[in-house]
Design an enzyme around this catalytic site. Structure first.
Site, PDB file in Angstrom:
ATOM      1  N   CYS A   1     -12.761  50.718 -30.119  1.00  0.00           N
ATOM      2  CA  CYS A   1     -13.885  51.632 -30.320  1.00  0.00           C
ATOM      3  C   CYS A   1     -13.684  52.377 -31.643  1.00  0.00           C
ATOM      4  O   CYS A   1     -12.689  52.190 -32.344  1.00  0.00           O
ATOM      5  CB  CYS A   1     -13.954  52.630 -29.166  1.00  0.00           C
ATOM      6  SG  CYS A   1     -12.565  53.800 -29.147  1.00  0.00           S
TER       7      CYS A   1
ATOM      8  N   GLU B   1      -4.947  51.236 -26.930  1.00  0.00           N
ATOM      9  CA  GLU B   1      -4.487  51.137 -28.314  1.00  0.00           C
ATOM     10  C   GLU B   1      -3.765  52.404 -28.766  1.00  0.00           C
ATOM     11  O   GLU B   1      -2.727  52.349 -29.428  1.00  0.00           O
ATOM     12  CB  GLU B   1      -5.667  50.882 -29.264  1.00  0.00           C
ATOM     13  CG  GLU B   1      -6.486  49.657 -28.932  1.00  0.00           C
ATOM     14  CD  GLU B   1      -7.708  49.991 -28.069  1.00  0.00           C
ATOM     15  OE1 GLU B   1      -7.554  50.629 -27.003  1.00  0.00           O
ATOM     16  OE2 GLU B   1      -8.814  49.603 -28.462  1.00  0.00           O
TER      17      GLU B   1
ATOM     18  N   HIS C   1      -6.731  55.698 -24.481  1.00  0.00           N
ATOM     19  CA  HIS C   1      -7.083  54.286 -24.596  1.00  0.00           C
ATOM     20  C   HIS C   1      -5.797  53.478 -24.800  1.00  0.00           C
ATOM     21  O   HIS C   1      -4.809  53.989 -25.349  1.00  0.00           O
ATOM     22  CB  HIS C   1      -8.007  54.054 -25.789  1.00  0.00           C
ATOM     23  CG  HIS C   1      -9.382  54.584 -25.595  1.00  0.00           C
ATOM     24  ND1 HIS C   1     -10.460  54.084 -26.277  1.00  0.00           N
ATOM     25  CD2 HIS C   1      -9.876  55.561 -24.792  1.00  0.00           C
ATOM     26  CE1 HIS C   1     -11.555  54.728 -25.925  1.00  0.00           C
ATOM     27  NE2 HIS C   1     -11.223  55.645 -25.023  1.00  0.00           N
TER      28      HIS C   1
ATOM     29  N   CYS D   1     -10.344  54.477 -31.756  1.00  0.00           N
ATOM     30  CA  CYS D   1      -9.139  53.660 -31.916  1.00  0.00           C
ATOM     31  C   CYS D   1      -9.089  53.000 -33.290  1.00  0.00           C
ATOM     32  O   CYS D   1      -8.026  52.943 -33.917  1.00  0.00           O
ATOM     33  CB  CYS D   1      -9.062  52.621 -30.808  1.00  0.00           C
ATOM     34  SG  CYS D   1      -8.805  53.375 -29.178  1.00  0.00           S
TER      35      CYS D   1
END
Length: 149
Positions: free
Chosen positions: A83, A55, A53, A86
């Site tokens: 999410c 992040e 992801h 993260c």
């Protein structure tokens, strides 16, 4: 607030790289003392990695730049609400501040569905500011998903 807009624009630019390899346009930058020290955009499809992801990638780069896993002096800017994975990583990294653009009503873990970043039993709370350039971030998402349909 002007700095938040400036850095979110950088995250939006980062997000634009993701669709070229089939990934959802989410971008993130990590800022330390007015300097970007980490960048990332979603790379799950191209890397075949469920943890890739924006992040996570940006925080990994920032940790390497700082020489420590503790990100307690940085702000992370992300185009989409993090999410659970993260948000959990942000707590573990002792992130000082998160600024995100668009809410994620399906998987958001920073206030929409749950709020892991301000959970009372957590060892660390992250200061969160949302809605910065949310229309622009939402437009990128809509453009991406309209092309898939």
């Amino acid at each position: 607030m002007l700095d938040d807009i400036r850095w979110m624009q950088a995250a939006l630019e980062e997000a634009k790289s993701a669709p070229a390899h089939g990934d959802v346009p989410v971008g993130a930058v990590v800022v330390h003392h007015e300097t970007i020290i980490g960048r990332g955009h979603n790379r799950r499809e191209i890397d075949l990695d469920p943890t890739a992801h924006a992040e996570i990638i940006a925080m990994r780069e920032a940790a390497r730049a700082l020489g420590t896993w503790r990100l307690d002096e940085v702000t992370l800017y992300c185009t989409l609400e993090p999410c659970m994975m993260c948000a959990g990583a942000m707590v573990q990294a002792r992130l000082k501040r998160l600024v995100y653009a668009a809410h994620d009503e399906k998987a958001g873990a920073s206030g929409s569905i749950v709020n892991l970043l301000d959970y009372p039993g957590s060892p660390h709370q992250v200061v969160v500011h949302s809605g910065v350039l949310s229309d622009e971030a939402a437009a990128e998402m809509q453009k991406f998903f309209s092309r898939l349909r």
